[in-house]
Each structure stands twice: as C-alpha cells, then as structure tokens.
Design a protein around this motif. Structure first.
Motif, short mmCIF file in Angstrom:
data_model
loop_
_atom_site.label_atom_id
_atom_site.label_comp_id
_atom_site.label_asym_id
_atom_site.label_seq_id
_atom_site.Cartn_x
_atom_site.Cartn_y
_atom_site.Cartn_z
N LEU A 167 0.82 -1.21 0.00
CA LEU A 167 0.00 0.00 0.00
C LEU A 167 0.86 1.26 0.00
CD1 LEU A 167 -2.83 -1.01 2.51
CD2 LEU A 167 -3.08 -0.66 0.05
N ILE A 168 1.93 1.24 0.77
CA ILE A 168 2.84 2.40 0.82
C ILE A 168 3.51 2.60 -0.55
CG2 ILE A 168 4.99 3.27 1.84
CD1 ILE A 168 4.08 1.84 4.47
N ALA A 169 3.95 1.49 -1.17
CA ALA A 169 4.57 1.58 -2.50
C ALA A 169 3.56 2.10 -3.52
CB ALA A 169 5.09 0.20 -2.93
N ALA A 170 2.31 1.64 -3.41
CA ALA A 170 1.28 2.06 -4.35
C ALA A 170 0.96 3.55 -4.21
CB ALA A 170 0.02 1.22 -4.16
N ARG A 171 1.02 4.05 -2.97
CA ARG A 171 0.81 5.49 -2.78
C ARG A 171 1.91 6.29 -3.46
NH1 ARG A 171 -0.27 4.26 2.86
NH2 ARG A 171 -2.49 3.83 3.08
#
Length: 214
Positions: free
Chosen positions: A67-71
C-alpha cells in the motif's frame, strides 16, 4: 548502460520503499534530463511495481508495504500525467473495479486497483457495497474491457454470480472479462459462476488483467 537507467533505478527503488515525497522530485529530475514520459512509466514506475508485486507473491513483503509503495506510485503518476498527455501516451485500456453489494471491505480492492494501475491500465473504482444495476450501467458505457468484482464475505460471494447473471440478462456479458476475488472465493467457485478469471492475490490479478489487453 542504457540512457537514464541510473535515474530509472532510483525511481524504482524509491517506489519500492514507498518514498512518496522523494519520488516526485526524482520523476521531475528524469523529465528535466530529457527522459521520455513513457520510458519513465515503463522502465521506472511499472518496473518498481512489478518488483513489489513479485515480492508480495513470495511473501517477502506484506499488504502495508504494498500500500505504501502504491501510494508512491500514485504520487509519481500525478507528476508524470501532464507529460504523458502532452506526449500522447494513452493507458493500454480501462477496467472497472468494485466490492459487491452488501460488502464494505475495501483494502483488497484498493490493493488490486493499485496493482492494475501499475500495469498502465486506467481503473474506474465504483467503491464498496456496489449496487448490481450500477455495475451493469457502467459496463453498458462500453469503454472498459475488464470488470473486477471483490467479495470478502461468504455471504456476499453469491452477489458475484448475481452480477454475472445480470450482465447476461442485459445482453452485455460479452463486453467485459469478469475477474473475481476475495478471501472466500476459489477457482472452483469462479468456474461455477462463469467468471473469466480468479486470482488468489493482487499481484497475480494485475498480471491476468494486463493479459486481457494483449
């Protein structure tokens, strides 16, 4: 060494680490250095998402890291969008995603959405607890090739079948490839309800979805 590979690697690594603030500067740096927007998308951002997706499938990273990478991917994409538009670069296609009626879960859906976007596909997110008729209307608009249906409860799995049946009744079943997923969903269930694809995780979902645009 290919041109701009150093900055592309830097962007990929920042994405994998989820450094949303830093990645914006690096994308701008790549543009200022004359890198083509499509190359930044393909060789830096999508490459980084592919690496994260592979690690996720191998259980080397977990949902929070993805999720952090996707943000970070989303932030970078915002910076890149004007340059992509100016260069005439279009998404490879469009997909629709939602969590079915009666189900409020969205983490899995959001993860799949971000992974699919990482493959260069535009995604229209209809949200959670999504009314079947609303889904059918969106499919009727005719500009999406894939429909992704998420269900996280055994009680809402049956709504995935309802949507497929409603698509048939509306005469638009052949307009979209229907992908289903969610914790209780299995390949057997997907076959039973007539879905085109089932995948056990978000990274595989993105790969299968991208395959429909080949």
């Amino acid at each position: 060494m290919p041109e701009h590979s150093e900055i592309f690697n830097e962007i990929s690594e920042l994405l994998q680490k989820g450094k949303a603030r830093d990645i914006v500067g690096s994308v701008q740096k790549a543009l200022d250095a004359g890198a083509q927007p499509a190359d930044i998308l393909q060789n830096a951002l999508m490459e980084g998402m592919n690496i994260i997706g592979g690690k996720f499938k191998r259980n080397e990273v977990f949902v929070p890291e993805v999720l952090i990478a996707a943000r970070a991917m989303n932030k970078a994409a915002e910076t890149l969008k004007p340059a992509l538009a100016k260069a005439g670069v279009q998404p490879v296609g469009k997909a629709i995603i939602c969590t079915v009626k009666g189900d409020q879960h969205d983490i899995g859906k959001n993860l799949v959405k971000m992974m699919i976007e990482g493959k260069g596909i535009e995604v229209e997110d209809l949200g959670v607890d999504c009314d079947t008729l609303h889904v059918i209307e969106k499919v009727k608009e005719g500009n999406a090739k894939v429909l992704c249906l998420s269900a996280l409860l055994t009680t809402t799995m049956s709504v995935q079948k309802e949507v497929i049946d409603a698509l048939k009744e509306a005469g638009v079943r052949d307009k979209v490839k229907v992908m289903v997923g969610g914790a209780p969903v299995t390949q057997g269930f997907a076959d039973e309800i007539g879905a085109d694809a089932y995948t056990p995780d978000a990274a595989t979902a993105a790969e299968v979805c991208r395959g429909f645009y080949a």
